[in-house]
Design a protein around this motif. Sequence first.
Motif, PDB file in Angstrom:
ATOM      1  N   GLY A  49       0.799  -1.216   0.000  1.00 44.68           N
ATOM      2  CA  GLY A  49       0.000   0.000   0.000  1.00 44.68           C
ATOM      3  C   GLY A  49       0.830   1.263   0.000  1.00 44.68           C
ATOM      4  N   GLY A  50       0.341   2.272   0.710  1.00 44.47           N
ATOM      5  CA  GLY A  50       1.023   3.563   0.736  1.00 44.47           C
ATOM      6  C   GLY A  50       1.244   4.084   2.138  1.00 44.47           C
ATOM      7  N   ASN A  51       1.387   3.157   3.107  1.00 44.77           N
ATOM      8  CA  ASN A  51       1.553   3.608   4.503  1.00 44.77           C
ATOM      9  C   ASN A  51       2.941   3.354   5.056  1.00 44.77           C
ATOM     10  OD1 ASN A  51       1.537   0.839   5.117  1.00 44.77           O
ATOM     11  ND2 ASN A  51      -0.615   0.835   5.708  1.00 44.77           N
ATOM     12  N   PHE A  52       3.932   3.151   4.176  1.00 45.27           N
ATOM     13  CA  PHE A  52       5.310   2.982   4.625  1.00 45.27           C
ATOM     14  C   PHE A  52       5.931   4.375   4.752  1.00 45.27           C
ATOM     15  CE2 PHE A  52       8.895  -0.149   4.779  1.00 45.27           C
ATOM     16  CZ  PHE A  52       9.881   0.746   5.126  1.00 45.27           C
ATOM     17  N   GLY A  53       6.276   4.742   5.988  1.00 39.59           N
ATOM     18  CA  GLY A  53       6.849   6.061   6.230  1.00 39.59           C
ATOM     19  C   GLY A  53       6.292   6.664   7.503  1.00 39.59           C
ATOM     20  N   ASP A  54       6.334   7.986   7.605  1.00 41.52           N
ATOM     21  CA  ASP A  54       5.930   8.636   8.844  1.00 41.52           C
ATOM     22  C   ASP A  54       4.555   9.301   8.786  1.00 41.52           C
ATOM     23  OD1 ASP A  54       6.695  10.683   7.166  1.00 41.52           O
ATOM     24  OD2 ASP A  54       8.340  11.404   8.429  1.00 41.52           O
ATOM     25  N   LEU A  55       3.813   9.117   7.697  1.00 38.90           N
ATOM     26  CA  LEU A  55       2.453   9.656   7.645  1.00 38.90           C
ATOM     27  C   LEU A  55       1.472   8.809   8.435  1.00 38.90           C
ATOM     28  CD1 LEU A  55       1.805  10.896   3.981  1.00 38.90           C
ATOM     29  CD2 LEU A  55       2.069  12.270   6.049  1.00 38.90           C
ATOM     30  N   TYR A  56       1.752   7.509   8.529  1.00 41.31           N
ATOM     31  CA  TYR A  56       0.858   6.568   9.202  1.00 41.31           C
ATOM     32  C   TYR A  56       1.675   5.781  10.239  1.00 41.31           C
ATOM     33  CZ  TYR A  56      -2.018   7.841   5.229  1.00 41.31           C
ATOM     34  OH  TYR A  56      -2.720   8.555   4.284  1.00 41.31           O
ATOM     35  N   PRO A  57       1.962   6.401  11.385  1.00 43.22           N
ATOM     36  CA  PRO A  57       2.929   5.835  12.333  1.00 43.22           C
ATOM     37  C   PRO A  57       2.531   4.489  12.926  1.00 43.22           C
ATOM     38  CG  PRO A  57       1.813   7.764  13.271  1.00 43.22           C
ATOM     39  CD  PRO A  57       1.463   7.727  11.828  1.00 43.22           C
ATOM     40  N   TRP A  58       1.224   4.200  13.082  1.00 40.84           N
ATOM     41  CA  TRP A  58       0.834   2.927  13.688  1.00 40.84           C
ATOM     42  C   TRP A  58       1.226   1.755  12.795  1.00 40.84           C
ATOM     43  CZ3 TRP A  58      -0.087   3.095  18.608  1.00 40.84           C
ATOM     44  CH2 TRP A  58      -0.664   4.228  19.173  1.00 40.84           C
ATOM     45  N   HIS A  59       0.976   1.897  11.516  1.00 39.74           N
ATOM     46  CA  HIS A  59       1.346   0.822  10.588  1.00 39.74           C
ATOM     47  C   HIS A  59       2.862   0.686  10.487  1.00 39.74           C
ATOM     48  CE1 HIS A  59      -2.718   0.036   9.112  1.00 39.74           C
ATOM     49  NE2 HIS A  59      -2.916   1.344   9.185  1.00 39.74           N
ATOM     50  N   LEU A  81       7.771  -7.612   2.156  1.00 39.35           N
ATOM     51  CA  LEU A  81       6.883  -6.447   2.117  1.00 39.35           C
ATOM     52  C   LEU A  81       6.269  -6.370   0.726  1.00 39.35           C
ATOM     53  CD1 LEU A  81       8.600  -5.853   4.657  1.00 39.35           C
ATOM     54  CD2 LEU A  81       8.617  -3.449   3.988  1.00 39.35           C
ATOM     55  N   LEU A  82       4.963  -6.562   0.642  1.00 34.41           N
ATOM     56  CA  LEU A  82       4.274  -6.453  -0.642  1.00 34.41           C
ATOM     57  C   LEU A  82       4.346  -5.010  -1.148  1.00 34.41           C
ATOM     58  CD1 LEU A  82       1.163  -8.758  -0.066  1.00 34.41           C
ATOM     59  CD2 LEU A  82       3.356  -9.319  -1.134  1.00 34.41           C
ATOM     60  N   PRO A  83       4.109  -4.795  -2.452  1.00 39.00           N
ATOM     61  CA  PRO A  83       4.410  -3.493  -3.070  1.00 39.00           C
ATOM     62  C   PRO A  83       3.898  -2.280  -2.296  1.00 39.00           C
ATOM     63  CG  PRO A  83       3.793  -5.086  -4.731  1.00 39.00           C
ATOM     64  CD  PRO A  83       3.584  -5.755  -3.423  1.00 39.00           C
ATOM     65  N   GLN A  84       4.847  -1.402  -1.979  1.00 33.35           N
ATOM     66  CA  GLN A  84       4.589  -0.208  -1.181  1.00 33.35           C
ATOM     67  C   GLN A  84       5.088   1.030  -1.907  1.00 33.35           C
ATOM     68  OE1 GLN A  84       3.456   0.900   1.796  1.00 33.35           O
ATOM     69  NE2 GLN A  84       2.925  -0.959   2.929  1.00 33.35           N
ATOM     70  N   THR A  85       4.488   2.168  -1.582  1.00 33.67           N
ATOM     71  CA  THR A  85       5.063   3.471  -1.877  1.00 33.67           C
ATOM     72  C   THR A  85       5.640   3.995  -0.571  1.00 33.67           C
ATOM     73  OG1 THR A  85       3.432   3.934  -3.593  1.00 33.67           O
ATOM     74  CG2 THR A  85       4.625   5.825  -2.673  1.00 33.67           C
ATOM     75  N   ILE A  86       6.885   4.463  -0.602  1.00 33.25           N
ATOM     76  CA  ILE A  86       7.583   4.893   0.606  1.00 33.25           C
ATOM     77  C   ILE A  86       7.663   6.416   0.620  1.00 33.25           C
ATOM     78  CG2 ILE A  86       9.760   4.790   1.884  1.00 33.25           C
ATOM     79  CD1 ILE A  86      10.248   2.059   0.502  1.00 33.25           C
ATOM     80  N   HIS A  87       7.305   6.993   1.761  1.00 33.00           N
ATOM     81  CA  HIS A  87       7.402   8.453   1.893  1.00 33.00           C
ATOM     82  C   HIS A  87       7.677   8.826   3.344  1.00 33.00           C
ATOM     83  CE1 HIS A  87       6.704  12.722   1.390  1.00 33.00           C
ATOM     84  NE2 HIS A  87       5.865  12.680   2.408  1.00 33.00           N
ATOM     85  N   PHE A  88       8.781   9.523   3.556  1.00 33.31           N
ATOM     86  CA  PHE A  88       9.103  10.120   4.854  1.00 33.31           C
ATOM     87  C   PHE A  88       9.181  11.635   4.683  1.00 33.31           C
ATOM     88  CE2 PHE A  88      10.709   5.842   5.570  1.00 33.31           C
ATOM     89  CZ  PHE A  88      10.389   5.606   6.898  1.00 33.31           C
ATOM     90  N   SER A  89       8.512  12.354   5.570  1.00 31.79           N
ATOM     91  CA  SER A  89       8.610  13.811   5.550  1.00 31.79           C
ATOM     92  C   SER A  89       9.720  14.309   6.466  1.00 31.79           C
ATOM     93  CB  SER A  89       7.276  14.439   5.977  1.00 31.79           C
ATOM     94  OG  SER A  89       6.888  13.967   7.257  1.00 31.79           O
ATOM     95  N   ALA A 139      13.432   8.890   8.783  1.00 33.63           N
ATOM     96  CA  ALA A 139      13.806   7.976   7.699  1.00 33.63           C
ATOM     97  C   ALA A 139      15.090   7.223   8.028  1.00 33.63           C
ATOM     98  CB  ALA A 139      13.966   8.756   6.401  1.00 33.63           C
ATOM     99  N   LYS A 140      16.065   7.914   8.575  1.00 34.33           N
ATOM    100  CA  LYS A 140      17.334   7.268   8.929  1.00 34.33           C
ATOM    101  C   LYS A 140      17.144   6.284  10.077  1.00 34.33           C
ATOM    102  CE  LYS A 140      20.266  11.034   7.300  1.00 34.33           C
ATOM    103  NZ  LYS A 140      20.763  10.243   6.156  1.00 34.33           N
ATOM    104  N   ARG A 141      16.305   6.649  11.052  1.00 34.65           N
ATOM    105  CA  ARG A 141      16.053   5.734  12.168  1.00 34.65           C
ATOM    106  C   ARG A 141      15.401   4.446  11.682  1.00 34.65           C
ATOM    107  NH1 ARG A 141      12.345   3.540  14.417  1.00 34.65           N
ATOM    108  NH2 ARG A 141      10.826   4.631  13.122  1.00 34.65           N
ATOM    109  N   ALA A 142      14.386   4.594  10.819  1.00 34.93           N
ATOM    110  CA  ALA A 142      13.706   3.414  10.278  1.00 34.93           C
ATOM    111  C   ALA A 142      14.657   2.587   9.423  1.00 34.93           C
ATOM    112  CB  ALA A 142      12.490   3.837   9.462  1.00 34.93           C
ATOM    113  N   GLY A 143      15.490   3.257   8.655  1.00 32.05           N
ATOM    114  CA  GLY A 143      16.427   2.536   7.799  1.00 32.05           C
ATOM    115  C   GLY A 143      17.329   1.609   8.583  1.00 32.05           C
ATOM    116  N   LYS A 144      17.769   2.035   9.732  1.00 33.85           N
ATOM    117  CA  LYS A 144      18.643   1.211  10.565  1.00 33.85           C
ATOM    118  C   LYS A 144      17.924  -0.070  10.997  1.00 33.85           C
ATOM    119  CE  LYS A 144      21.711   1.548  14.577  1.00 33.85           C
ATOM    120  NZ  LYS A 144      21.255   0.342  15.267  1.00 33.85           N
ATOM    121  N   VAL A 145      16.643   0.043  11.326  1.00 36.12           N
ATOM    122  CA  VAL A 145      15.858  -1.131  11.747  1.00 36.12           C
ATOM    123  C   VAL A 145      15.784  -2.154  10.619  1.00 36.12           C
ATOM    124  CG1 VAL A 145      13.564  -1.938  12.425  1.00 36.12           C
ATOM    125  CG2 VAL A 145      14.470   0.200  13.386  1.00 36.12           C
ATOM    126  N   PHE A 146      15.466  -1.709   9.420  1.00 33.16           N
ATOM    127  CA  PHE A 146      15.261  -2.636   8.308  1.00 33.16           C
ATOM    128  C   PHE A 146      16.573  -3.225   7.801  1.00 33.16           C
ATOM    129  CE2 PHE A 146      11.285  -0.286   8.361  1.00 33.16           C
ATOM    130  CZ  PHE A 146      10.362  -1.307   8.174  1.00 33.16           C
TER     131      PHE A 146
END
Length: 317
Positions: free
Chosen positions: A79-89, A107-115, A120-127
């Motif tokens: 979907g389109g909830n990968f990033g910081d717009l939808y923090p719960w997901h 991870l099935l096809p996603q659109t990624i967006h961090f504002s 973004a860097k914090r999440a990147g370290k996790v993955f």
Amino acid sequence: MNNLKTKLLDLLLVIPPGSEIVYLDYPVYSNIGDLLIFEGAERFFSDNDINIVERFSLKEASALSRRRIGDRVLVLQGGGNFGDLYPWHQAFREHVVRSFPGNRVVLLPQTIHFSNDREAKRAGKVFREHRDLHIFVRDERSQAFASTELSHNRENVRLMPDMAHWLYGHIRSSVVAENAARGTLWLMRGDKERLGESNSLEGFHPEYDFIGDWRDIRSPSNVLMEHVMAKYHRAAGVMPFRPFKPWKTYIPFVRSQIDASVDFFSKFERIVTSRLHGHILGALLDKHITLFDNSYGKNRGYYDCWTKSVRNVTFAE
């Protein structure tokens, strides 16, 4: 459209036929776009001899355990909830990656967006710490970000269209509605991804056009059932054992909502939309579609990658 459906078969490179998987973060809410993704994934796995042995929504996150998961492949909704717009997901996704380092995670096809670059860097370290993580993305900008920031192996990041394209040939316009189709459905975002569309209603005819968002085409009974299903899933998530599996009741409800949306879309000759899945559903039904962008370029990126060559689809510049 059949070409886009066929491209989804690349998933079999990382989830081969005969696999047992656990499907995570399926949508217990009435965004029809996310329900189309879910149904497309369900049909894809069924059609390709992949066994979904269990399903957990975000509301059941606390029910995840090694005992219930075993060594199965973990598949997360696209979907389109990968990033910081939808923090719960995003938090749930990161929890899965941290908690199951020995499982293959897809991870099935996603659109990624961090504002926020720091987020973004914090999440990147996790993955990047997960050694068997496979990320499918829906546009080139997401592919570039995931390849450099989210994965230790660029070959584990692949460009792929949305899972809803697997529904091509499975869903068709209502014959009765299609024969009487007229006017335009203006399906425009009213949420945080809304982009100003002050000039987009030129040519609106109130006598046979309709304007609204996904929430505006739901029936009162579907709204009520959505609340019931949400409570049902929350109850399942807090129980120390799993006496019932809410997805068994929920999946037929998902399909009824999709059928109702197909019937509604079938009434119109033309779709004007800023909803990505408004344009995908319209394309599945062979409607004339004009696509507007969302707030951060998601729709433009998808159109340029996949639907620019689809007959009857145009982008509003």
